[in-house]
Design an enzyme around this catalytic site. Structure first.
Site, PDB file in Angstrom:
ATOM      1  N   LYS A  22       0.847  -1.210   0.000  1.00 33.15           N
ATOM      2  CA  LYS A  22       0.000   0.000   0.000  1.00 33.15           C
ATOM      3  C   LYS A  22       0.876   1.251   0.000  1.00 33.15           C
ATOM      4  O   LYS A  22       0.674   2.160  -0.806  1.00 33.15           O
ATOM      5  CB  LYS A  22      -0.884   0.009   1.242  1.00 33.15           C
ATOM      6  CG  LYS A  22      -1.570   1.342   1.516  1.00 33.15           C
ATOM      7  CD  LYS A  22      -2.443   1.337   2.758  1.00 33.15           C
ATOM      8  CE  LYS A  22      -1.713   1.530   4.030  1.00 33.15           C
ATOM      9  NZ  LYS A  22      -1.385   2.927   4.391  1.00 33.15           N
ATOM     10  N   ASN A  23       1.867   1.287   0.884  1.00 38.71           N
ATOM     11  CA  ASN A  23       2.630   2.528   1.060  1.00 38.71           C
ATOM     12  C   ASN A  23       3.636   2.760  -0.052  1.00 38.71           C
ATOM     13  O   ASN A  23       4.163   3.867  -0.177  1.00 38.71           O
ATOM     14  CB  ASN A  23       3.309   2.539   2.434  1.00 38.71           C
ATOM     15  CG  ASN A  23       2.277   2.689   3.541  1.00 38.71           C
ATOM     16  OD1 ASN A  23       1.112   3.002   3.280  1.00 38.71           O
ATOM     17  ND2 ASN A  23       2.689   2.443   4.768  1.00 38.71           N
ATOM     18  N   ARG A  94      -3.963  10.962   4.191  1.00 41.08           N
ATOM     19  CA  ARG A  94      -2.844  11.884   4.320  1.00 41.08           C
ATOM     20  C   ARG A  94      -1.843  11.760   3.190  1.00 41.08           C
ATOM     21  O   ARG A  94      -1.146  12.715   2.856  1.00 41.08           O
ATOM     22  CB  ARG A  94      -2.121  11.615   5.636  1.00 41.08           C
ATOM     23  CG  ARG A  94      -2.970  11.525   6.856  1.00 41.08           C
ATOM     24  CD  ARG A  94      -2.104  11.223   8.019  1.00 41.08           C
ATOM     25  NE  ARG A  94      -0.810  11.861   7.844  1.00 41.08           N
ATOM     26  CZ  ARG A  94      -0.620  13.173   7.920  1.00 41.08           C
ATOM     27  NH1 ARG A  94      -1.640  13.947   8.137  1.00 41.08           N
ATOM     28  NH2 ARG A  94       0.567  13.668   7.724  1.00 41.08           N
ATOM     29  N   CYS A 118      -4.375  12.846  12.432  1.00 44.63           N
ATOM     30  CA  CYS A 118      -5.120  11.591  12.343  1.00 44.63           C
ATOM     31  C   CYS A 118      -5.031  10.939  13.723  1.00 44.63           C
ATOM     32  O   CYS A 118      -4.428  11.471  14.652  1.00 44.63           O
ATOM     33  CB  CYS A 118      -4.548  10.688  11.255  1.00 44.63           C
ATOM     34  SG  CYS A 118      -3.096   9.811  11.754  1.00 44.63           S
ATOM     35  N   ARG A 123       0.869  14.482  12.857  1.00 38.71           N
ATOM     36  CA  ARG A 123       1.291  14.196  11.481  1.00 38.71           C
ATOM     37  C   ARG A 123       1.540  15.478  10.674  1.00 38.71           C
ATOM     38  O   ARG A 123       0.952  15.711   9.645  1.00 38.71           O
ATOM     39  CB  ARG A 123       0.261  13.321  10.774  1.00 38.71           C
ATOM     40  CG  ARG A 123      -0.163  12.063  11.498  1.00 38.71           C
ATOM     41  CD  ARG A 123       0.870  10.977  11.513  1.00 38.71           C
ATOM     42  NE  ARG A 123       1.186  10.429  10.227  1.00 38.71           N
ATOM     43  CZ  ARG A 123       0.506   9.467   9.601  1.00 38.71           C
ATOM     44  NH1 ARG A 123      -0.595   9.023  10.145  1.00 38.71           N
ATOM     45  NH2 ARG A 123       0.900   9.009   8.431  1.00 38.71           N
ATOM     46  N   VAL A 125       3.329  18.278   8.188  1.00 40.13           N
ATOM     47  CA  VAL A 125       4.003  18.104   6.886  1.00 40.13           C
ATOM     48  C   VAL A 125       5.069  19.180   6.682  1.00 40.13           C
ATOM     49  O   VAL A 125       5.496  19.443   5.558  1.00 40.13           O
ATOM     50  CB  VAL A 125       2.991  18.129   5.721  1.00 40.13           C
ATOM     51  CG1 VAL A 125       2.101  16.895   5.751  1.00 40.13           C
ATOM     52  CG2 VAL A 125       2.166  19.416   5.746  1.00 40.13           C
ATOM     53  N   ASP A 126       5.544  19.750   7.793  1.00 36.78           N
ATOM     54  CA  ASP A 126       6.526  20.851   7.709  1.00 36.78           C
ATOM     55  C   ASP A 126       7.788  20.428   6.973  1.00 36.78           C
ATOM     56  O   ASP A 126       8.381  21.233   6.232  1.00 36.78           O
ATOM     57  CB  ASP A 126       6.860  21.365   9.113  1.00 36.78           C
ATOM     58  CG  ASP A 126       7.349  20.257  10.038  1.00 36.78           C
ATOM     59  OD1 ASP A 126       6.737  19.174  10.044  1.00 36.78           O
ATOM     60  OD2 ASP A 126       8.358  20.457  10.726  1.00 36.78           O
ATOM     61  N   LEU A 127       8.194  19.176   7.116  1.00 36.43           N
ATOM     62  CA  LEU A 127       9.439  18.741   6.452  1.00 36.43           C
ATOM     63  C   LEU A 127       9.248  18.623   4.936  1.00 36.43           C
ATOM     64  O   LEU A 127      10.157  18.923   4.156  1.00 36.43           O
ATOM     65  CB  LEU A 127       9.914  17.413   7.035  1.00 36.43           C
ATOM     66  CG  LEU A 127      10.191  17.419   8.548  1.00 36.43           C
ATOM     67  CD1 LEU A 127      10.718  16.078   9.007  1.00 36.43           C
ATOM     68  CD2 LEU A 127      11.165  18.536   8.906  1.00 36.43           C
ATOM     69  N   ASP A 308       4.746   0.366  12.025  1.00 38.80           N
ATOM     70  CA  ASP A 308       3.484  -0.178  11.493  1.00 38.80           C
ATOM     71  C   ASP A 308       3.251  -1.626  11.902  1.00 38.80           C
ATOM     72  O   ASP A 308       2.194  -2.184  11.598  1.00 38.80           O
ATOM     73  CB  ASP A 308       3.451  -0.071   9.962  1.00 38.80           C
ATOM     74  CG  ASP A 308       3.339   1.367   9.512  1.00 38.80           C
ATOM     75  OD1 ASP A 308       3.508   1.627   8.306  1.00 38.80           O
ATOM     76  OD2 ASP A 308       3.111   2.235  10.360  1.00 38.80           O
ATOM     77  N   ILE A 330       8.187   6.660  16.935  1.00 42.71           N
ATOM     78  CA  ILE A 330       7.877   7.371  15.698  1.00 42.71           C
ATOM     79  C   ILE A 330       6.655   8.276  15.849  1.00 42.71           C
ATOM     80  O   ILE A 330       6.678   9.445  15.466  1.00 42.71           O
ATOM     81  CB  ILE A 330       7.646   6.375  14.527  1.00 42.71           C
ATOM     82  CG1 ILE A 330       8.818   5.408  14.394  1.00 42.71           C
ATOM     83  CG2 ILE A 330       7.371   7.134  13.230  1.00 42.71           C
ATOM     84  CD1 ILE A 330      10.133   6.059  14.001  1.00 42.71           C
ATOM     85  N   ARG A 400      -8.654  -0.218   4.593  1.00 39.09           N
ATOM     86  CA  ARG A 400      -7.720   0.717   3.962  1.00 39.09           C
ATOM     87  C   ARG A 400      -6.405   0.041   3.624  1.00 39.09           C
ATOM     88  O   ARG A 400      -5.693   0.459   2.724  1.00 39.09           O
ATOM     89  CB  ARG A 400      -7.436   1.884   4.931  1.00 39.09           C
ATOM     90  CG  ARG A 400      -8.622   2.742   5.233  1.00 39.09           C
ATOM     91  CD  ARG A 400      -8.226   3.957   6.021  1.00 39.09           C
ATOM     92  NE  ARG A 400      -7.157   4.686   5.340  1.00 39.09           N
ATOM     93  CZ  ARG A 400      -6.707   5.882   5.751  1.00 39.09           C
ATOM     94  NH1 ARG A 400      -7.220   6.456   6.817  1.00 39.09           N
ATOM     95  NH2 ARG A 400      -5.750   6.493   5.109  1.00 39.09           N
TER      96      ARG A 400
END
Ligand code: EPZ
Length: 422
Positions: A22-23, A94, A118, A123, A125-127, A308, A330, A400
């Protein structure tokens, strides 16, 4: 909403085919935005997140054809009609932020909704944004959207990630393929999904060195061609199903499983008393002891133990011999499966990012609720070893990331069925 009912039914025996990742697929699909040529992805997983990404790309005017019962995705972004990723879609998933880098690199303009938080954490997204700014992007945050422009196109830059981020590495890597000059990404993520993306981009004509290491060097090119690429095996689905015989007993062969994708996880499995054997078709897993031994785990970026698989491993430790300590490094809120496992009789003491699990002799079935993708499957795994029925509600979380979970486990002897809800 559907529920899944599992009744502890003793050891499992059989084979489970492992799908494409998926990822990996969620970052390979936006790569179509980098070229006007067709991109074909094979070994694609059939999941609701993939359908959501297809919907997002479609909203931009890209074409996504799902062929061979969804295992092949034929993508083309020859004539985009929009460069705007709307909140309505982005808030559902996301990974939608991964269209930002490609849109900016190819068109010099993108308007992408911020994904929001979430269940497992804020989570941010600044990076992602800082890496793109280093390449010359001008970003303006307004009404929950990132308005990004790169008037003269992106330019190569040296950027060091202050912390390892899979998604930010993927966004920056895709953007850098079309930037003018050389980009060096330091402290980049090393996940197999990044390696898979780099392999696909190189097939499309990108010039990338260092995939799988923490330093990526990308020589920008003026354009990319299409390609056909097979999505790498899903190491998280693999690890999840390897835990089924570990928890329930028996022997299961995971078809397509590769040891190099899950080495740190397998090290912990073997410490717990599980045997893992490489076969010509994948990985064969069996529990060699009456009861698993307690093992400590610290989640880390690849090649460390994957976050995960933390929830799933916790489920296994709930009935293990002894006390195990699981440290989640994480994400800030990734123990929501613990209270649900405790409803099944587990003994878990959570403080901040540390969970202490004291193994019990027998878990008991109970009604429990899925809270996020990996938490939901950990409850199903626990149900395999519990006495009585476990009813997992809100299984849309599960759909998902896991295709046909009841069929895959049922084929190995598990008593598991889906109850279609209202
Ligand atoms: C990817 O998420 C995966 N999702 C996640 O899988 C996985 O848990 C995660 O990587 C870590 O391996 C997809 O690939 C679609 P990160 P991502 O950026 O990219 C912080 C699943 O179950 N961070 O590596 O969002 C962040 O808050 C999902 O399949 C920032 O601070 O993860 C986290 O604490 C869940 N700023 C840490 O870094 C940023 O700009 C790692 O996040 C980005 C991230």
């Amino acid at each position: 909403m559907d529920s899944i009912v599992i009744t502890g039914n003793g050891p499992l025996n059989g084979v489970i085919p492992i799908a494409g990742a998926k990822n990996a697929c969620l970052t390979l699909m936006p790569a179509t935005l980098l070229t006007d040529q067709p991109l074909t992805l094979t070994n694609a997983p059939r999941l609701s997140d993939i359908r959501t990404m297809s919907q997002l790309l479609g909203s931009l005017g890209a074409e996504v054809a799902s062929l061979q019962d969804g295992k092949v995705l034929a993508l083309s972004s020859h004539d985009l009609t929009s460069h705007r990723a709307d909140y309505e879609i982005v808030r559902k998933m996301r990974a939608s932020i991964l269209v930002l880098g490609p849109l900016l690199a190819r068109y010099g303009h993108a308007v992408v909704s911020l994904p929001g938080g979430c269940a497992i954490g804020a989570r941010p997204v600044d990076l992602h944004l800082r890496a793109l700014e280093a390449m010359g992007a001008q970003l303006d945050l307004r009404e929950g959207y990132v308005h990004a422009t790169a008037p003269g196109g992106l330019r190569g830059a040296r950027f060091r990630f202050p912390l390892v981020s899979v998604g930010a590495t993927e966004n920056a890597l895709m953007a850098a393929t079309l930037a003018k000059g050389t980009t060096i990404l330091e402290n980049a993520a090393r996940e197999p999904e990044i390696v898979d993306l780099a392999r696909c981009l190189m097939r499309m004509g990108a010039q990338i060195e260092g995939a799988g290491t923490s330093t990526l060097t990308i020589e920008g090119v003026s354009s990319l061609s299409g390609a056909t690429h097979a999505v790498v095996t899903d190491r998280i689905e693999l690890g999840t199903y390897m835990l089924a015989p570990a928890i329930a007993g028996g022997e299961v062969e995971c078809l397509g499983g590769r040891l190099d994708l899950v080495q740190a996880f397998v090290d912990k499995l073997e410490q717990a008393g599980v045997e893992v054997v490489e076969t010509s078709r994948g990985l064969k897993v069996s529990r060699k002891t009456d009861r698993l031994r307690a093992v400590n785990v610290d989640t880390e970026p690849f090649p460390g133990f994957p976050t995960d698989l933390q929830a799933q491993f916790m489920a296994a430790m709930c009935a293990a011999e002894g006390e195990s300590v699981l440290q989640e490094h994480i994400f800030e809120n990734r123990f929501m499966h613990a209270p649900e496992l405790m409803r099944m009789g587990a003994r878990i003491d959570v403080h901040g990012g540390t969970a202490r699990v004291t193994g019990v002799d027998q878990l008991r079935g109970a009604p429990v609720m899925a809270t996020d993708l990996r938490a939901s499957v950990s409850l199903i795994l626990a149900g395999l070893a519990a006495r009585g029925d476990t009813v997992v509600s809100r299984v849309y979380h599960l759909d998902r990331g896991y295709e046909h979970v009841e069929q895959k486990l049922g084929a190995c002897g598990a008593r598991i069925e889906r109850i279609t809800g209202s």
